[in-house]
Design a protein around this motif. Structure first.
Motif, PDB file in Angstrom:
ATOM      1  N   UNK A 195      46.951  50.697 -51.265  1.00  7.92           N
ATOM      2  CA  UNK A 195      46.730  49.665 -51.648  1.00  7.92           C
ATOM      3  C   UNK A 195      48.598  49.184 -52.558  1.00  7.92           C
ATOM      4  N   UNK A 196      49.012  48.661 -52.005  1.00 10.27           N
ATOM      5  CA  UNK A 196      50.229  47.851 -52.112  1.00 10.27           C
ATOM      6  C   UNK A 196      51.285  48.499 -53.433  1.00 10.27           C
ATOM      7  N   UNK A 197      50.323  48.121 -54.196  1.00 11.07           N
ATOM      8  CA  UNK A 197      50.893  48.566 -55.354  1.00 11.07           C
ATOM      9  C   UNK A 197      50.931  49.979 -56.404  1.00 11.07           C
ATOM     10  N   UNK A 198      49.759  50.653 -55.344  1.00  3.65           N
ATOM     11  CA  UNK A 198      50.203  52.355 -55.528  1.00  3.65           C
ATOM     12  C   UNK A 198      50.662  52.589 -55.008  1.00  3.65           C
ATOM     13  N   UNK A 199      51.115  52.516 -53.024  1.00  9.04           N
ATOM     14  CA  UNK A 199      52.137  53.201 -52.600  1.00  9.04           C
ATOM     15  C   UNK A 199      53.512  52.736 -53.421  1.00  9.04           C
ATOM     16  N   UNK A 200      53.738  51.572 -53.927  1.00  2.00           N
ATOM     17  CA  UNK A 200      55.629  51.428 -54.145  1.00  2.00           C
ATOM     18  C   UNK A 200      55.014  52.258 -55.472  1.00  2.00           C
ATOM     19  N   UNK A 201      54.637  52.431 -56.018  1.00  2.00           N
ATOM     20  CA  UNK A 201      54.566  53.697 -57.288  1.00  2.00           C
ATOM     21  C   UNK A 201      54.680  55.232 -56.909  1.00  2.00           C
ATOM     22  N   UNK A 202      54.209  55.202 -55.987  1.00  5.44           N
ATOM     23  CA  UNK A 202      54.273  56.508 -54.836  1.00  5.44           C
ATOM     24  C   UNK A 202      55.728  56.566 -54.814  1.00  5.44           C
ATOM     25  N   UNK A 203      55.697  55.992 -53.296  1.00  9.49           N
ATOM     26  CA  UNK A 203      57.406  55.334 -52.934  1.00  9.49           C
ATOM     27  C   UNK A 203      58.536  56.116 -54.011  1.00  9.49           C
ATOM     28  N   UNK A 204      58.550  55.421 -54.973  1.00  9.76           N
ATOM     29  CA  UNK A 204      59.700  55.302 -56.259  1.00  9.76           C
ATOM     30  C   UNK A 204      59.592  56.704 -57.312  1.00  9.76           C
ATOM     31  N   UNK A 224      58.624  59.660 -55.288  1.00  7.62           N
ATOM     32  CA  UNK A 224      59.449  60.293 -53.876  1.00  7.62           C
ATOM     33  C   UNK A 224      61.232  59.758 -53.746  1.00  7.62           C
ATOM     34  N   UNK A 225      61.325  59.314 -54.023  1.00  9.48           N
ATOM     35  CA  UNK A 225      62.595  58.483 -54.540  1.00  9.48           C
ATOM     36  C   UNK A 225      63.795  58.866 -55.264  1.00  9.48           C
ATOM     37  N   UNK A 226      63.011  58.867 -56.622  1.00 12.19           N
ATOM     38  CA  UNK A 226      63.730  59.459 -57.703  1.00 12.19           C
ATOM     39  C   UNK A 226      63.502  61.173 -57.734  1.00 12.19           C
ATOM     40  N   UNK A 227      62.850  61.811 -57.065  1.00 13.61           N
ATOM     41  CA  UNK A 227      62.938  62.885 -56.671  1.00 13.61           C
ATOM     42  C   UNK A 227      63.701  63.624 -55.781  1.00 13.61           C
ATOM     43  N   UNK A 228      63.826  62.826 -54.487  1.00 15.98           N
ATOM     44  CA  UNK A 228      64.778  63.129 -53.772  1.00 15.98           C
ATOM     45  C   UNK A 228      66.086  63.384 -53.961  1.00 15.98           C
ATOM     46  N   UNK A 229      66.520  62.022 -54.776  1.00 10.52           N
ATOM     47  CA  UNK A 229      67.525  62.370 -55.871  1.00 10.52           C
ATOM     48  C   UNK A 229      67.720  63.277 -57.345  1.00 10.52           C
ATOM     49  N   UNK A 230      66.690  63.728 -57.141  1.00  6.92           N
ATOM     50  CA  UNK A 230      67.265  64.626 -58.148  1.00  6.92           C
ATOM     51  C   UNK A 230      66.357  66.192 -57.845  1.00  6.92           C
ATOM     52  N   UNK A 234      57.449  60.323 -46.136  1.00  2.00           N
ATOM     53  CA  UNK A 234      57.845  59.770 -47.077  1.00  2.00           C
ATOM     54  C   UNK A 234      59.047  60.766 -47.971  1.00  2.00           C
ATOM     55  N   UNK A 235      58.653  62.461 -47.281  1.00  2.00           N
ATOM     56  CA  UNK A 235      59.907  63.380 -48.308  1.00  2.00           C
ATOM     57  C   UNK A 235      58.575  64.115 -49.300  1.00  2.00           C
ATOM     58  N   UNK A 236      57.213  64.285 -49.809  1.00  2.00           N
ATOM     59  CA  UNK A 236      55.905  64.953 -49.955  1.00  2.00           C
ATOM     60  C   UNK A 236      56.557  66.808 -49.309  1.00  2.00           C
ATOM     61  N   UNK A 237      56.351  67.245 -50.508  1.00  2.00           N
ATOM     62  CA  UNK A 237      55.932  68.410 -48.995  1.00  2.00           C
ATOM     63  C   UNK A 237      55.216  69.469 -49.716  1.00  2.00           C
ATOM     64  N   UNK A 238      54.042  69.010 -50.934  1.00  2.00           N
ATOM     65  CA  UNK A 238      52.731  70.328 -50.858  1.00  2.00           C
ATOM     66  C   UNK A 238      52.024  69.272 -51.010  1.00  2.00           C
ATOM     67  N   UNK A 239      50.980  69.034 -49.725  1.00  2.00           N
ATOM     68  CA  UNK A 239      50.316  67.961 -49.359  1.00  2.00           C
ATOM     69  C   UNK A 239      49.392  68.499 -49.315  1.00  2.00           C
ATOM     70  N   UNK A 240      48.040  67.727 -50.613  1.00  2.00           N
ATOM     71  CA  UNK A 240      46.527  68.025 -50.222  1.00  2.00           C
ATOM     72  C   UNK A 240      45.797  67.043 -49.249  1.00  2.00           C
ATOM     73  N   UNK A 241      45.140  67.524 -48.603  1.00  2.00           N
ATOM     74  CA  UNK A 241      44.551  67.162 -47.464  1.00  2.00           C
ATOM     75  C   UNK A 241      43.214  67.450 -47.854  1.00  2.00           C
ATOM     76  N   UNK A 242      42.189  66.436 -48.130  1.00  2.00           N
ATOM     77  CA  UNK A 242      40.882  66.080 -48.282  1.00  2.00           C
ATOM     78  C   UNK A 242      40.329  67.551 -49.463  1.00  2.00           C
ATOM     79  N   UNK A 243      39.126  67.206 -49.979  1.00  2.00           N
ATOM     80  CA  UNK A 243      37.887  67.724 -50.358  1.00  2.00           C
ATOM     81  C   UNK A 243      36.758  68.166 -49.763  1.00  2.00           C
ATOM     82  N   UNK A 244      36.916  69.771 -50.115  1.00  2.00           N
ATOM     83  CA  UNK A 244      35.471  70.422 -49.142  1.00  2.00           C
ATOM     84  C   UNK A 244      34.298  69.765 -48.773  1.00  2.00           C
ATOM     85  N   UNK A 245      34.009  69.536 -49.991  1.00  2.00           N
ATOM     86  CA  UNK A 245      32.281  68.394 -50.100  1.00  2.00           C
ATOM     87  C   UNK A 245      32.434  66.927 -49.165  1.00  2.00           C
TER      88      UNK A 245
END
Length: 256
Positions: A188-197, A199-205, A225-236
């Protein structure tokens, strides 16, 4: 073992991909390495794994050069200490919403002079005999990941990333969606907007950001978007969904 620890690689600007493991199976831990992933997160928060089972799984993962991380059940000193003592190279702490939460995680995960982690070098993390540099080595190599999973955590992100000793701020899209009143709608846009916020703040710091993705398309978006530690899926889920795809691909004969 890799020449550089996972923490050192991330702080040097590299990206790493891993997955969550809930199954109590050393074979699964080995397969994650055979598949080429960098790390595995043993989920003690939402799964049945314990310190005893995680110890054996960590050994299997490290045999395949996979970095074992433990997601503890809560931001608790004893939980964090035990996860690291059994030999996990990192700990992932859920529900960090304030500076005080972040400081508590650092206190539990770091040895003096950074924190006050309980000290026994006669543990797997210390090679069972320890060394004169054990505490310094642990502080240099242990990865501390704090999970920002709610709207309140995002609002306090500047205070959280300012805490010395935090390595990764991990964004949990499912809990973020729930905190916004749209549970499960992780794209959802609201979730992704928070996550992007974040990411942007992290890039500055200069802060490393982590995130969870259900599939490769979403994963690629967050890496871009700048994520370095990416977790893809769950085994189950990966196992169940793959079996379901195979079943769907078969034109099974109908039995009258």
């Amino acid at each position: 073992m890799p020449a550089l620890s996972l923490r050192q690689r991330l702080l040097a600007g590299e990206s790493a991909v891993g997955t969550f493991q809930l199954l109590d199976s050393t074979m699964v831990s080995e397969m994650i390495g055979v598949a080429g992933m960098d790390f595995v997160i043993y989920d003690q928060e939402h799964g049945p794994l314990t310190a005893e089972t995680t110890l054996e799984l960590s050994t299997a993962a490290q045999n395949e050069d996979v970095a074992p991380i433990v997601r503890v059940r809560e931001n608790d000193e004893a939980e964090i200490q035990r996860a690291l003592d059994i030999g996990a190279v990192g700990v992932q702490v859920p529900q960090v919403e304030t500076r005080a939460d972040a400081e508590a995680a650092v206190e539990a995960a770091r040895f003096d002079p950074i924190g006050s982690r309980g000290l026994s070098q006669y543990v797997r993390a210390g090679g069972y005999v320890g060394s004169e540099t054990y505490t310094d080595d642990q502080n240099d190599e242990t990865l501390l990941v704090v999970q920002v999973e709610g709207e309140r955590g995002v609002e306090n992100i500047d205070e959280i990333v300012a805490v010395d000793g935090i390595d990764v701020v991990f964004l949990g899209p499912y809990d973020l969606s729930q905190s916004l009143g749209i549970p499960g709608q992780v794209t959802h846009d609201r979730v992704e907007d928070l996550m992007l916020r974040v990411c942007e703040r992290a890039a500055e710091t200069g802060t490393v950001v982590g995130a969870f993705a259900d599939d490769a398309e979403i994963a690629t978006k967050w890496l871009e978007a700048g994520v370095q530690y990416l977790t893809l899926g769950v085994d189950v889920a990966l196992f169940t969904e793959r079996l379901g795809d195979l079943v769907d691909d078969i034109d099974a004969p109908q039995i009258d």
